[in-house]
Design an enzyme around this catalytic site. Structure first.
Site, PDB file in Angstrom:
ATOM      1  N   GLU A   1       0.823  -1.205   0.000  1.00 55.87           N
ATOM      2  CA  GLU A   1       0.000   0.000   0.000  1.00 55.87           C
ATOM      3  C   GLU A   1       0.866   1.268   0.000  1.00 55.87           C
ATOM      4  OE1 GLU A   1      -3.012  -0.223  -0.673  1.00 55.87           O
ATOM      5  OE2 GLU A   1      -3.181  -2.382  -0.353  1.00 55.87           O
TER       6      GLU A   1
ATOM      7  N   GLU B   1      -1.207  -3.038  -9.609  1.00 55.81           N
ATOM      8  CA  GLU B   1      -1.128  -4.051  -8.557  1.00 55.81           C
ATOM      9  C   GLU B   1       0.149  -4.873  -8.682  1.00 55.81           C
ATOM     10  OE1 GLU B   1      -2.980  -4.141  -5.957  1.00 55.81           O
ATOM     11  OE2 GLU B   1      -4.189  -2.508  -6.750  1.00 55.81           O
TER      12      GLU B   1
END
Length: 339
Positions: free
Chosen positions: A173, A250
């Protein structure tokens, strides 16, 4: 870490690409909005809410196009107001949609220390830590600029992951923050929301508004069909833009996690635990920011997912980062231990 996710695509290249995408998104939004408005005006003209020319189809379409001279600036002003509100209050909106709450070091010292240590290692200010009291396993980063970035995790993730796995997820993150993914996705979510509102107005007008209109326009059928086609194209493009911004990032965030922690096995193990347990209720625009957001089904449903399959993400970690796809480690404690 240069070996991961192809030798031609590095993290700096991805940051540059995200900045380019943000600029293209800003430039393309007026075009998409004009397309949607034009389709809506054709439908309203077909339904009789906007007076037609009384001549041929070409004349009616030209009249609808001419109306953009005042409807588009009006829509732009409304959108600018909405964007300003969303820019200031985007985090509060996301918190309301997901149930996230801000926590301080004293509330979750072990988890905070993990995030702070990772941030220090990158020479950056520690993002605000938020927690969602939900048993699902998920996380996301949000925010538009330095000082307003946040990293949010679910309680289920905290209770299921080991220290190393949680560190890997936090590093994933944090990479979204470093790469400016969060800014791109928040902007995309704001714009997608505006397009969705216009689309909803179009279809509500079609299915519920016909009774109030003047049905004398002989071009009503073609106008409605053309307007629906144009509105559908605009709405579809908005969806495709959002999806195109989600998938690649991602893989690169997984790469960034390994770069920060030097532990690809922990990221693989975390993804194995998250798989099938990540469902967290939120609007589609927000779910695009999650650590994992794959539908349960396959086929067309999978094609329109905002995230690549976990199997492919793990395969990339094994191939490019030297990770091992071992069974996930069991969680022994109930809180992330202090570092």
């Amino acid at each position: 870490m240069a070996a991961f996710y192809g030798r031609a695509v590095g993290l700096k290249t991805h940051i540059w690409a995200n900045n380019t995408r943000s600029a293209l998104l800003l430039a393309g939004f007026p075009v998409l909005m004009a397309l949607m408005l034009y389709g809506a005006q054709l439908i309203l003209m077909g339904l009789g809410f906007i007076e037609g020319t009384g001549r041929g189809l070409d004349a009616d379409m030209a009249r609808a196009a001419g109306m953009l001279g005042w409807t588009l600036p009006a829509a732009a002003v409304i959108s600018a107001i909405w964007f300003a509100i969303a820019y200031v209050g985007n985090q509060a909106m996301i918190d309301a949609m997901t149930g996230a709450r801000k926590v301080e070091r004293r509330d979750e010292p072990q988890l905070y220390n993990l995030l702070e240590n990772l941030s220090i290692s990158r020479g950056m200010r520690t993002p605000t830590l938020r927690i969602i009291e939900d048993p699902s396993l998920n996380a996301y980063a949000s925010g538009l600029h330095e000082g307003r970035y946040s990293v949010t995790v679910t309680r289920g993730l905290m209770h299921s992951l080991t220290r190393d796995e949680m560190e890997a997820v936090l590093a994933h993150e944090l990479t979204h923050v470093i790469n400016k993914d969060v800014r791109t996705m928040v902007i995309a979510s704001i714009f997608a929301g505006i397009i969705s509102v216009i689309a909803e107005m179009v279809f509500r007008g079609l299915f519920y508004g016909r009774a109030g209109g003047n049905r004398n326009n002989k071009n009503a059928g073609p106008l409605i069909l053309i307007g629906l086609a144009i509105a559908a194209v605009g709405f579809g493009l908005a969806i495709l833009i959002r999806l195109s911004l989600s998938r690649t990032r991602e893989y690169v965030a997984d790469a960034g996690s390994v770069e920060l922690t030097k532990n690809p096995d922990a990221m693989i193990s975390a993804l194995r635990k998250v798989s099938g347990r990540s469902k967290l209720e939120a609007p589609d625009e927000v779910r695009g920011m999650f650590l994992e957001n794959r539908p349960d089904g396959a086929g067309l449903e999978g094609l329109f997912s905002t995230h690549p399959p976990i199997e492919k993400r793990i395969a990339a970690l094994v191939r490019y980062a030297g990770g091992r796809d071992l069974p996930p480690a069991d969680r022994i404690d109930t809180a992330v231990p202090a570092t």
